[in-house]
Design an enzyme around this catalytic site. Structure first.
Site, mmCIF file in Angstrom:
data_model
loop_
_atom_site.group_PDB
_atom_site.id
_atom_site.type_symbol
_atom_site.label_atom_id
_atom_site.label_comp_id
_atom_site.label_asym_id
_atom_site.label_seq_id
_atom_site.Cartn_x
_atom_site.Cartn_y
_atom_site.Cartn_z
ATOM 1 N N LYS A 1 -6.830 -18.498 0.487
ATOM 2 C CA LYS A 1 -7.337 -17.633 -0.588
ATOM 3 C C LYS A 1 -8.437 -18.356 -1.379
ATOM 4 C CE LYS A 1 -4.805 -13.766 -0.343
ATOM 5 N NZ LYS A 1 -5.375 -12.446 -0.039
ATOM 6 N N ALA B 1 -4.694 -22.247 0.145
ATOM 7 C CA ALA B 1 -5.943 -22.839 0.653
ATOM 8 C C ALA B 1 -6.837 -21.757 1.250
ATOM 9 C CB ALA B 1 -5.618 -23.901 1.706
ATOM 10 N N TYR C 1 -1.535 -20.522 2.460
ATOM 11 C CA TYR C 1 -1.933 -19.262 1.807
ATOM 12 C C TYR C 1 -2.898 -19.549 0.655
ATOM 13 C CZ TYR C 1 -1.373 -14.844 -0.795
ATOM 14 O OH TYR C 1 -1.592 -13.668 -1.463
ATOM 15 N N SER D 1 -6.095 -14.191 -4.683
ATOM 16 C CA SER D 1 -4.774 -14.424 -5.292
ATOM 17 C C SER D 1 -4.886 -15.587 -6.268
ATOM 18 C CB SER D 1 -3.751 -14.774 -4.214
ATOM 19 O OG SER D 1 -2.550 -15.218 -4.814
HETATM 20 N N1 LIG Z 1 1.821 -8.425 -3.855
HETATM 21 C C1 LIG Z 1 1.484 -9.506 -4.565
HETATM 22 O O1 LIG Z 1 2.222 -9.963 -5.453
HETATM 23 C C2 LIG Z 1 0.150 -10.152 -4.316
HETATM 24 C C3 LIG Z 1 -0.282 -11.146 -5.200
HETATM 25 C C4 LIG Z 1 -1.513 -11.763 -4.996
HETATM 26 C C5 LIG Z 1 -2.299 -11.381 -3.922
HETATM 27 N N2 LIG Z 1 -1.860 -10.419 -3.074
HETATM 28 C C6 LIG Z 1 -2.729 -10.053 -1.954
HETATM 29 O O2 LIG Z 1 -2.966 -8.672 -2.005
HETATM 30 C C7 LIG Z 1 -3.109 -8.164 -0.685
HETATM 31 C C8 LIG Z 1 -2.156 -7.000 -0.476
HETATM 32 O O3 LIG Z 1 -0.870 -7.350 -0.851
HETATM 33 P P1 LIG Z 1 0.317 -6.279 -0.788
HETATM 34 O O4 LIG Z 1 1.475 -6.885 -1.467
HETATM 35 O O5 LIG Z 1 -0.196 -4.953 -1.199
HETATM 36 O O6 LIG Z 1 0.586 -6.329 0.790
HETATM 37 P P2 LIG Z 1 1.137 -5.246 1.779
HETATM 38 O O7 LIG Z 1 1.836 -5.993 2.854
HETATM 39 O O8 LIG Z 1 1.878 -4.178 1.046
HETATM 40 O O9 LIG Z 1 -0.220 -4.620 2.338
HETATM 41 C C9 LIG Z 1 -0.995 -5.236 3.319
HETATM 42 C C10 LIG Z 1 -1.483 -4.141 4.248
HETATM 43 O O10 LIG Z 1 -2.330 -4.751 5.219
HETATM 44 C C11 LIG Z 1 -1.960 -4.259 6.497
HETATM 45 N N3 LIG Z 1 -2.280 -5.271 7.495
HETATM 46 C C12 LIG Z 1 -1.643 -6.445 7.708
HETATM 47 N N4 LIG Z 1 -2.199 -7.087 8.739
HETATM 48 C C13 LIG Z 1 -3.226 -6.304 9.174
HETATM 49 C C14 LIG Z 1 -4.152 -6.448 10.223
HETATM 50 N N5 LIG Z 1 -4.163 -7.512 11.029
HETATM 51 N N6 LIG Z 1 -5.074 -5.457 10.389
HETATM 52 C C15 LIG Z 1 -5.065 -4.370 9.587
HETATM 53 N N7 LIG Z 1 -4.198 -4.175 8.597
HETATM 54 C C16 LIG Z 1 -3.273 -5.144 8.392
HETATM 55 C C17 LIG Z 1 -0.466 -4.012 6.411
HETATM 56 O O11 LIG Z 1 -0.014 -3.092 7.413
HETATM 57 C C18 LIG Z 1 -0.335 -3.457 5.005
HETATM 58 O O12 LIG Z 1 -0.483 -2.055 4.966
HETATM 59 C C19 LIG Z 1 -2.909 -9.344 0.252
HETATM 60 O O13 LIG Z 1 -4.163 -9.883 0.587
HETATM 61 C C20 LIG Z 1 -2.115 -10.312 -0.580
HETATM 62 O O14 LIG Z 1 -2.321 -11.635 -0.162
HETATM 63 C C21 LIG Z 1 -0.657 -9.790 -3.237
#
Ligand SMILES: NC(=O)c1ccc[n+]([C@@H]2O[C@H](COP(=O)([O-])OP(=O)(O)OC[C@H]3O[C@@H](n4cnc5c(N)ncnc54)[C@H](O)[C@@H]3O)[C@@H](O)[C@H]2O)c1
Length: 292
Positions: free
Chosen positions: A195, A193, A191, A178
């Site tokens: 990442k 830290a 978060y 991120s």
């Molecule tokens: N959406 C954003 O704006 C954004 C920005 C920067 C980084 N990210 C990163 O991208 C990644 C995905 O983000 P997203 O918005 O698609 O999230 P999301 O919540 O839609 O997807 C995360 C998925 O991981 C699964 N999950 C959570 N905990 C789990 C576990 N313990 N074991 C197995 N599966 C598990 C959830 O069920 C979900 O399907 C994350 O790492 C997030 O930090 C997202």
């Protein structure tokens, strides 16, 4: 060697890519493109496959020809991701696991290998932010964020990495980081830290595993319009935030998934230890404007 021109010269310059036979499958790149992403005969494990970025990554890998193991803690979400990949013509399976538990990681990786074959590509999407002022977090919340964002990746990369090394066929690992780990912002304490730690671990794994032909990279999205983000943001706030992004919009999950598929593929065969920032230019700009 004299520089040529046109298609034949371009083909000669990139002999590693089987351009003549490749079907241009990558999403966003239509037929006739010189550089399609071809993941045929590759087995990919997508952790956190049921979410916005995870689901889009599953579809991108499936469209590119990979077999996909869709792992998620949410059974319905894992099933749906596998179903979508199957509809795109891929061999796909759903696996339910809580990847914050080390024994679940081992079991899920073994199960995936038993069902789609030895893993060539690991895409780790699992992660979630807890927002708050750093001095107000308690130890349990801090540890929970580090467990979900960073520690599970260590377990997953170790489980898959050991198998890749043993098999000696190389591989590609892509973690979703991120921009929170690259820049500071209020409320991003644990978060950001965690990442940042994830990106550091990616670099270390990359140099340790390079001699095994295993590439390790991360993608750092800015703000992505996933269902989770859409649910927590009003239209007004989204419009105001979009205006601050040079490209004028949030990322779609597919913008991130395209970067994932690229890094997973042989098109990125000389790229390792890197973080590819997918943020519409947000972190590139200087915050102060000279215009009134
Ligand atoms: N959406 C954003 O704006 C954004 C920005 C920067 C980084 N990210 C990163 O991208 C990644 C995905 O983000 P997203 O918005 O698609 O999230 P999301 O919540 O839609 O997807 C995360 C998925 O991981 C699964 N999950 C959570 N905990 C789990 C576990 N313990 N074991 C197995 N599966 C598990 C959830 O069920 C979900 O399907 C994350 O790492 C997030 O930090 C997202």
């Amino acid at each position: 060697m004299r520089e040529g021109s046109g298609r034949s010269a371009a083909l000669a310059a990139f002999p590693v890519v089987r351009t003549a036979s490749v079907r241009a499958r990558c999403i966003g790149v239509e037929g006739g493109s010189l550089f399609g992403i071809d993941l045929a005969h590759r087995a990919a494990l997508v952790a956190g496959s049921g979410g916005g970025i995870g689901g889009a990554s599953v579809r991108a890998l499936a469209r590119s020809g990979a077999a996909v193991a869709c792992i998620d803690i949410d059974e319905r979400a894992a099933d749906e991701a596998a179903q979508q990949a199957t509809e795109l013509g891929a061999h796909a399976v759903a696996i339910v696991a809580d990847l914050s538990q080390r024994d679940h990681v081992e079991r899920a990786v073994s199960d995936a290998e038993a069902r789609i074959g030895p893993i060539d590509i690991l895409v780790d999407v699992v992660g979630e932010a807890r927002w708050g002022r750093t001095i107000e977090f308690d130890d349990e919340e801090w540890d929970a964020t580090f467990d979900l964002v960073l520690r599970h990746f260590f377990h997953l990369a170790r489980a898959v990495g050991r198998r890749m090394v043993e098999r000696d066929h190389g591989g590609s690992i892509v973690a979703i980081a991120s921009v929170s780990g690259l820049r500071s912002a209020p409320l991003h304490g644990p978060y950001g830290a965690a990442k940042a730690g994830l990106m550091s671990l990616v670099r270390t794994l990359a140099v340790e595993l390079a001699s095994n032909r295993i590439r390790v990279n991360s993608v750092a999205p800015g703000s992505v319009l996933t269902p989770r983000v859409m649910a927590m943001m009003s239209a007004e706030r989204r419009a105001a935030s979009s205006a601050a992004i040079p490209l004028g919009r949030f990322a779609e999950p597919e913008d991130v998934a395209n970067a994932v598929a690229f890094l997973a593929s042989d098109l990125a065969s000389y790229i390792t230890g890197q973080t590819l920032v997918v943020d519409g230019g947000a972190t590139a700009q200087f915050p102060l404007s000279l215009r009134a």
